[in-house]
Motif scaffolding. Sequence first.
Motif, PDB file in Angstrom:
ATOM      1  N   LEU A   1      39.570  43.845  47.827  1.00 55.50           N
ATOM      2  CA  LEU A   1      39.030  45.194  47.799  1.00 55.50           C
ATOM      3  C   LEU A   1      40.116  46.099  47.237  1.00 55.50           C
ATOM      4  O   LEU A   1      41.253  46.096  47.724  1.00 55.50           O
ATOM      5  N   ARG A   2      39.781  46.885  46.215  1.00 51.83           N
ATOM      6  CA  ARG A   2      40.792  47.649  45.484  1.00 51.83           C
ATOM      7  C   ARG A   2      40.703  49.133  45.772  1.00 51.83           C
ATOM      8  O   ARG A   2      39.631  49.735  45.746  1.00 51.83           O
TER       9      ARG A   2
ATOM     10  N   SER B 164      43.441  39.212  55.888  1.00 52.42           N
ATOM     11  CA  SER B 164      44.372  38.178  55.419  1.00 52.42           C
ATOM     12  C   SER B 164      45.703  38.771  54.983  1.00 52.42           C
ATOM     13  O   SER B 164      46.765  38.375  55.442  1.00 52.42           O
ATOM     14  N   ARG B 165      45.643  39.742  54.055  1.00 50.92           N
ATOM     15  CA  ARG B 165      46.875  40.359  53.568  1.00 50.92           C
ATOM     16  C   ARG B 165      46.543  41.639  52.819  1.00 50.92           C
ATOM     17  O   ARG B 165      45.387  41.924  52.540  1.00 50.92           O
ATOM     18  N   LEU B 166      47.605  42.391  52.484  1.00 52.53           N
ATOM     19  CA  LEU B 166      47.457  43.607  51.696  1.00 52.53           C
ATOM     20  C   LEU B 166      48.586  43.632  50.684  1.00 52.53           C
ATOM     21  O   LEU B 166      49.763  43.618  51.049  1.00 52.53           O
ATOM     22  N   ASP B 167      48.230  43.623  49.389  1.00 49.95           N
ATOM     23  CA  ASP B 167      49.214  43.653  48.311  1.00 49.95           C
ATOM     24  C   ASP B 167      49.193  45.018  47.643  1.00 49.95           C
ATOM     25  O   ASP B 167      48.239  45.794  47.786  1.00 49.95           O
ATOM     26  N   SER B 168      50.248  45.302  46.887  1.00 51.45           N
ATOM     27  CA  SER B 168      50.323  46.590  46.208  1.00 51.45           C
ATOM     28  C   SER B 168      51.151  46.477  44.941  1.00 51.45           C
ATOM     29  O   SER B 168      52.002  45.593  44.810  1.00 51.45           O
ATOM     30  N   SER B 169      50.887  47.402  44.017  1.00 56.49           N
ATOM     31  CA  SER B 169      51.697  47.498  42.806  1.00 56.49           C
ATOM     32  C   SER B 169      53.019  48.199  43.085  1.00 56.49           C
ATOM     33  O   SER B 169      53.903  48.234  42.231  1.00 56.49           O
TER      34      SER B 169
ATOM     35  N   GLU C   8      48.321  51.110  43.484  1.00 57.78           N
ATOM     36  CA  GLU C   8      47.175  50.214  43.626  1.00 57.78           C
ATOM     37  C   GLU C   8      47.348  49.373  44.881  1.00 57.78           C
ATOM     38  O   GLU C   8      48.393  48.757  45.082  1.00 57.78           O
ATOM     39  N   LEU C   9      46.324  49.354  45.743  1.00 62.08           N
ATOM     40  CA  LEU C   9      46.325  48.538  46.952  1.00 62.08           C
ATOM     41  C   LEU C   9      45.214  47.503  46.846  1.00 62.08           C
ATOM     42  O   LEU C   9      44.093  47.832  46.460  1.00 62.08           O
TER      43      LEU C   9
END
Length: 767
Positions: free
Chosen positions: A141-142, A188-193, A224-225
């Motif tokens: 999900l962005r 699960s996780r959260l990534d970012s730019s 961005e997340l």
Amino acid sequence: MVNCCGLVSEKNEPVPLKSISVQLQVRDHVTSVSSSLQYVNEEERPLEAVFVFPLPAEAAVCHFSAKIGEQEIVAELQDKQSARDQYDDALSSGQQAFLLEESDESSDVFKLSVGCLSPGQIAVITIVYVMELSIQADDALRFCLPAVLNPRYTPTASAAGVPEVSSASVIPYTLSLSVDVRSSDRISRLDSSCPLDPLVFLDAQHTHATVTLSAGHRFDKDVELLLYYENAHQPTAVVEAGAAAAQTGSLMADPVLMISLYPEFPADVMSSLASQGEFVFVVDRSGSMDCTMHHGKDAQMRIDSARDTLLLLLKSLPMGCYFNIYGFGSHFESFFPQSVVYSEDTMEEALKRVKNMKADMGGTEILQPLKHIYSQPCFPDHPRQLFIFTDGEVWHTKELLDLVKSHAYSHRCFSFGIGEGASTALITGMAREGSGHAQFITGADRMQPKVMQSLRFALQPAVDNISVDWTVPEGVTVDMLSPPISALFQGQRALIYAQLKGQSSGKTEGAVTVKYRLKDQPVTNQLQFTLKPTEDTGRTIHQLAARSVIRSLELEERAGGADAEAVRSRIVELSVQAGVSSAHTAFIGVNKDSTQTVKGPLLQRRVPVPPMGVPQVTFHSRPCAGVRMGDSSDVMMDDSSDAESDESDAASDPEPEPQADPLLQLVSLQKASGCWELNAALAAVFGKTEDEVTNHRPAQADGSVWATVLALIWLHTCRSGDQVEWQFVAMKAASWIRSQKPDGLTPCVCDGNVLLGGHVTQEALGI
């Protein structure tokens, strides 16, 4: 002319925007975003500042307030013209006032006017908006917090309306951001730019977590997340209770239901992708495409990435389909007068022209090429699939979306926003109105994987006869608030909003059933839901539902007709009732309790649009009498990089360097039919000589069969992580091998594995 990269005053001093603080509250697939912006008037005279900044096109602004010292002024939503009049009257009377309005041209651009700040005075502006989180190809999900408002190209802009660029500065303000995630699904996780502090889970089930942006972040690029849930494709239903104080029978008074569906198509249908279609690729060749994809090391130029992507697309098309390629800028051109049959000859001719494509066509005028494409007759039994690549720097967005919508019956539109600052209204709007899919390529993202994901959607069998049926207890009725579903893709979410009216005498369960036909097969998806809200979820679902209705009404109004004024009135009524922004309303706040009025004219500041990192700002001078503000287009400027004329002759330029990426080199050598030829160039991709490859060929194997088997083994062995990019290339190759019915295929695969150090089975190769 010097490009400005920050916000500065005439004395090269920072403008009053000092800091931005953002809080995200994510609930399953939607989020509420609260942004607080701190302003300080460091001048010696009263000041008015007008900031033009981006918000996601799908956002619904639902709160606007200003805090001056200890006093908070909460803005009201009113008819836009009335709000502008009230703002002008307040400033002419020396009162402090604040105005927030959506641009007349594009729904992802807002203008914030901060009026009558006394010298040294601090104002904290808070804007709250809600939005759905878009889903990506990898099920993330962005959320994107845009730092960039690219200058929007306006073909008819007059020189008087274009601010001059006269100075440069660094980004003068800081950003803090915190995220709170609550979900019915395991996180699960959260990534970012951008750098984040570690994710902190607040419960044992991992359904509640928080994270913050690492300290010291300079807001010079989009944030961005990407949020990943454990069961992203699980259908969900959320019922939100109505407001007791709302008018009976209104949208806000009744419960509202949000359904998230993830259609799963039968495996036997999905195993055979469509081999027919007309594929039209429309590529932005304006001056801004000569910028880099991002600001990191070794960033590729946007036009170079577009060329590599077109290579992959051209090699991935099925034999016998139709295709064409358009380039556009201040004018447009096409490779062929009309779409041509895909063959070895037409593919090679197109590839030669792709290699010479440059960002040399001036401004960004996409309207005319689209009109030309839509004027071309469609080919029977070959559905038109439109792929549009642009950095989205256009201003007449609403006119473009109306054009796409008016031809929705004849095509599907897949849109790609390239680089930071691409207009979300344009990119998501074209895909929505064209029943397609939108992708954004930002930061270090590579364009190719996202484009090939959309090609998979385009090659999916067409879905038709879509219907939505409701099963609810007696006494309850359902009013659909979402537009009719016109497109369904495997693994892509379909959101449905509905208003629940009436009361059930006993039962509290309902169901929604979505039916459609896929390659003449009937398919049914059903989801059960409860009519009772499980908890107090606030007003987010109601606001998003209202936003959906408002956007549909705005399209209806622009389509014209005798009822246009009635539709406009309905938009204003629903916007004010639900408390969400629209094209015809604005938030207005006036500090009527101020004990001191501001005397004399306000200080004038006129600061240009920066190309990167910050919103545009303009400072106005006002006499004591009320003066009408111009609309948002008065403070927009052309994309200066786009306004360059084409001064170079493509024929005099040196030939482009050969592809450095072995994958793209391999793909470039494939024939339209799917096979490879045995030669030195192919051997070089494998890191071998032509003699080495030839000498290992089994005696019974044809040269092209051997070469094609080796290419497949290399893809699976050396580039397995990039399978989304070469999946269609490999499918064509495997299909070609099967069509040859070769003898001795098993030893061919064994010898190929030995030569290339692989361990790939025939089954894995699809042969």
